[in-house]
Design an enzyme around this catalytic site. Structure first.
Site, PDB file in Angstrom:
ATOM      1  N   ASN A  36       5.083 -13.388  38.606  1.00 13.39           N
ATOM      2  CA  ASN A  36       6.007 -13.975  39.578  1.00 13.39           C
ATOM      3  C   ASN A  36       7.425 -14.018  39.020  1.00 13.39           C
ATOM      4  O   ASN A  36       8.399 -13.733  39.722  1.00 13.39           O
ATOM      5  CB  ASN A  36       5.586 -15.402  39.935  1.00 13.39           C
ATOM      6  CG  ASN A  36       4.211 -15.504  40.534  1.00 13.39           C
ATOM      7  OD1 ASN A  36       3.686 -14.544  41.089  1.00 13.39           O
ATOM      8  ND2 ASN A  36       3.608 -16.676  40.428  1.00 13.39           N
ATOM      9  N   TYR A 101      -9.702 -20.974  40.930  1.00 14.14           N
ATOM     10  CA  TYR A 101      -9.544 -19.671  40.286  1.00 14.14           C
ATOM     11  C   TYR A 101     -10.883 -18.955  40.089  1.00 14.14           C
ATOM     12  O   TYR A 101     -11.897 -19.586  39.790  1.00 14.14           O
ATOM     13  CB  TYR A 101      -8.885 -19.832  38.920  1.00 14.14           C
ATOM     14  CG  TYR A 101      -7.444 -20.283  38.986  1.00 14.14           C
ATOM     15  CD1 TYR A 101      -6.410 -19.354  39.063  1.00 14.14           C
ATOM     16  CD2 TYR A 101      -7.125 -21.633  38.972  1.00 14.14           C
ATOM     17  CE1 TYR A 101      -5.089 -19.755  39.128  1.00 14.14           C
ATOM     18  CE2 TYR A 101      -5.802 -22.051  39.044  1.00 14.14           C
ATOM     19  CZ  TYR A 101      -4.791 -21.099  39.119  1.00 14.14           C
ATOM     20  OH  TYR A 101      -3.488 -21.507  39.188  1.00 14.14           O
ATOM     21  N   ARG A 103     -11.291 -16.207  37.598  1.00 11.17           N
ATOM     22  CA  ARG A 103     -10.613 -15.394  36.577  1.00 11.17           C
ATOM     23  C   ARG A 103     -11.444 -15.186  35.310  1.00 11.17           C
ATOM     24  O   ARG A 103     -11.014 -14.473  34.412  1.00 11.17           O
ATOM     25  CB  ARG A 103      -9.294 -16.059  36.194  1.00 11.17           C
ATOM     26  CG  ARG A 103      -9.497 -17.434  35.625  1.00 11.17           C
ATOM     27  CD  ARG A 103      -8.345 -18.082  34.892  1.00 11.17           C
ATOM     28  NE  ARG A 103      -6.998 -17.791  35.228  1.00 11.17           N
ATOM     29  CZ  ARG A 103      -6.073 -18.731  35.488  1.00 11.17           C
ATOM     30  NH1 ARG A 103      -6.416 -20.001  35.527  1.00 11.17           N
ATOM     31  NH2 ARG A 103      -4.824 -18.394  35.688  1.00 11.17           N
ATOM     32  N   ARG A 165      -2.159 -25.654  31.896  1.00  8.39           N
ATOM     33  CA  ARG A 165      -3.291 -25.739  32.820  1.00  8.39           C
ATOM     34  C   ARG A 165      -4.491 -26.247  32.020  1.00  8.39           C
ATOM     35  O   ARG A 165      -5.148 -25.479  31.299  1.00  8.39           O
ATOM     36  CB  ARG A 165      -3.598 -24.370  33.438  1.00  8.39           C
ATOM     37  CG  ARG A 165      -2.456 -23.784  34.249  1.00  8.39           C
ATOM     38  CD  ARG A 165      -2.176 -24.561  35.528  1.00  8.39           C
ATOM     39  NE  ARG A 165      -1.157 -23.899  36.325  1.00  8.39           N
ATOM     40  CZ  ARG A 165       0.150 -24.139  36.236  1.00  8.39           C
ATOM     41  NH1 ARG A 165       0.594 -25.035  35.364  1.00  8.39           N
ATOM     42  NH2 ARG A 165       1.003 -23.501  37.025  1.00  8.39           N
ATOM     43  N   LEU A 224      12.397 -30.567  36.236  1.00  5.78           N
ATOM     44  CA  LEU A 224      12.099 -31.896  36.772  1.00  5.78           C
ATOM     45  C   LEU A 224      11.656 -31.842  38.228  1.00  5.78           C
ATOM     46  O   LEU A 224      11.714 -32.848  38.931  1.00  5.78           O
ATOM     47  CB  LEU A 224      13.337 -32.799  36.644  1.00  5.78           C
ATOM     48  CG  LEU A 224      13.947 -32.918  35.248  1.00  5.78           C
ATOM     49  CD1 LEU A 224      15.219 -33.753  35.293  1.00  5.78           C
ATOM     50  CD2 LEU A 224      12.939 -33.521  34.270  1.00  5.78           C
ATOM     51  N   GLY A 225      11.229 -30.682  38.705  1.00  9.63           N
ATOM     52  CA  GLY A 225      10.783 -30.564  40.088  1.00  9.63           C
ATOM     53  C   GLY A 225      11.919 -30.808  41.058  1.00  9.63           C
ATOM     54  O   GLY A 225      13.014 -30.267  40.930  1.00  9.63           O
ATOM     55  N   GLY A 252       4.481 -21.375  42.705  1.00 11.01           N
ATOM     56  CA  GLY A 252       5.339 -20.399  42.055  1.00 11.01           C
ATOM     57  C   GLY A 252       6.798 -20.790  41.928  1.00 11.01           C
ATOM     58  O   GLY A 252       7.609 -19.992  41.441  1.00 11.01           O
ATOM     59  N   GLY A 254       8.267 -22.870  39.882  1.00 13.31           N
ATOM     60  CA  GLY A 254       8.688 -22.860  38.481  1.00 13.31           C
ATOM     61  C   GLY A 254       8.843 -21.457  37.936  1.00 13.31           C
ATOM     62  O   GLY A 254       9.719 -21.194  37.101  1.00 13.31           O
ATOM     63  N   ASP A 255       8.014 -20.532  38.405  1.00 15.76           N
ATOM     64  CA  ASP A 255       8.129 -19.139  37.983  1.00 15.76           C
ATOM     65  C   ASP A 255       9.406 -18.516  38.548  1.00 15.76           C
ATOM     66  O   ASP A 255      10.087 -17.739  37.872  1.00 15.76           O
ATOM     67  CB  ASP A 255       6.911 -18.340  38.454  1.00 15.76           C
ATOM     68  CG  ASP A 255       5.603 -18.997  38.086  1.00 15.76           C
ATOM     69  OD1 ASP A 255       5.552 -19.670  37.034  1.00 15.76           O
ATOM     70  OD2 ASP A 255       4.632 -18.852  38.850  1.00 15.76           O
TER      71      ASP A 255
END
Length: 308
Positions: A36, A101, A103, A165, A224-225, A252, A254-255
């Site tokens: 991303n 997920y 994965r 995560r 900090l969002g 996504g 933050g990416d």
């Protein structure tokens, strides 16, 4: 010779994002934090490449088609005939988004140091990696550290996003490995929400103190969002406000912030200007569903900055 602004290393996945809360309706898209980020950077005009493994399956081909359409170099992407491409689902509810997920034993999780295209790493301005890249498997963790070592030996800057995560690894292991990785980074991009698991509090100043004591690089940008970001340049701290929008999906974001920050730095912005730009881009990315589709173009970001 520098050929790329940003080379990302990590895991890319196919995304199924719920379009109506509580209903079994999903829209297929793409995800994977470092993927991303390089797509976000490419949309801002940065020269980008990606290093990963995908399955010899339809989803793997879709990811290759995506990167090529976005102008991301795919020479470092390998196909694995014995493993699948990872998949994840996003559900939306009153407490935000929830991820599920598929994965385990994916192609990306089977990455090994010998799979790295070191030529691509050594021809970049930034190598971008993350906590997820380090967490998906022991061999992927080894691969990230091997890439970091090659980058540093070639004078390539290392950008590390915490992206913690805890479903992927125990807290103690995550703390130890991320502390070791940040010691070798030139730019650390943690989130306050991630670091509270390490520090036990949610105070930005104290969190940055902890990061400094852990051996952080000269430049740290604490995300900090909705409250923006805190830039720490060798201990000199600047709060940078976010752009207020009516968010519908923060997948996504933050990416997007990371990719836009790196792109603007490569285009000559001072850190404060780059963070301000990345804040606006991340805000715009929350206006649509999915990790990739809503990633903004330069004109959209400039328009929002002018409004602010």
């Amino acid at each position: 010779m520098t050929e790329f602004d940003v080379v990302g290393l990590g895991e890319a996945l196919i995304e199924f994002n719920q379009t109506r809360p509580g209903q079994p309706e999903y829209r297929q898209g793409f995800g994977g934090d470092t993927s991303n980020a390089v797509i976000a950077a490419a949309r801002q005009g940065a020269r980008c490449a990606y290093l990963t493994r995908v399955g010899e399956d339809a989803f793997g081909q879709q990811l290759l088609d995506l990167w090529e359409a976005e102008g991301v170099d795919t020479r470092g992407v390998q196909r694995d005939a014995d493993a699948h491409t990872g998949v994840y689902f996003v559900q939306h509810g009153p407490d935000g988004h929830v991820f599920s997920y598929l994965r385990r034993d994916s192609a990306a999780a089977r990455m090994r140091p010998e799979h790295i295209d070191v030529d691509l790493v050594e021809r970049a301005r930034f190598l971008h990696v993350s906590g997820i890249s380090l967490a998906i498997s022991d061999s992927a963790c080894d691969t990230v550290f091997a890439a970091i070592a090659r980058a540093r030996s070639a004078g390539v800057q290392v950008s590390l996003d915490s992206n913690l995560r805890l479903g992927l690894w125990p807290l103690d292991r995550a703390r130890a490995i991320l502390r070791e990785a940040l010691r070798h980074a030139d730019l650390f991009l943690p989130s306050l929400d991630d670091l509270r698991h390490f520090t036990g509090h949610e105070d930005p100043g104290r969190t940055l103190d902890w990061i400094r004591e852990a051996g952080a690089p000269d430049t740290v940008v604490l995300k900090l969002g909705k409250d923006g970001a805190m830039l720490d340049e060798g201990g000199r701290r600047t709060a940078i406000a976010s752009q207020r929008v009516q968010a519908v999906d923060a997948t996504g974001a933050g990416d997007c912030f990371a990719g836009n920050l790196l792109a603007r730095r490569c285009q000559g912005d001072a850190w404060q200007d780059a963070v301000r730009y990345a804040n606006a881009a991340a805000a715009l990315s929350t206006l649509g569903y999915g990790a990739v589709d809503p990633l903004p173009r330069p004109g959209q970001v400039r328009q929002l900055l002018q409004q602010g």
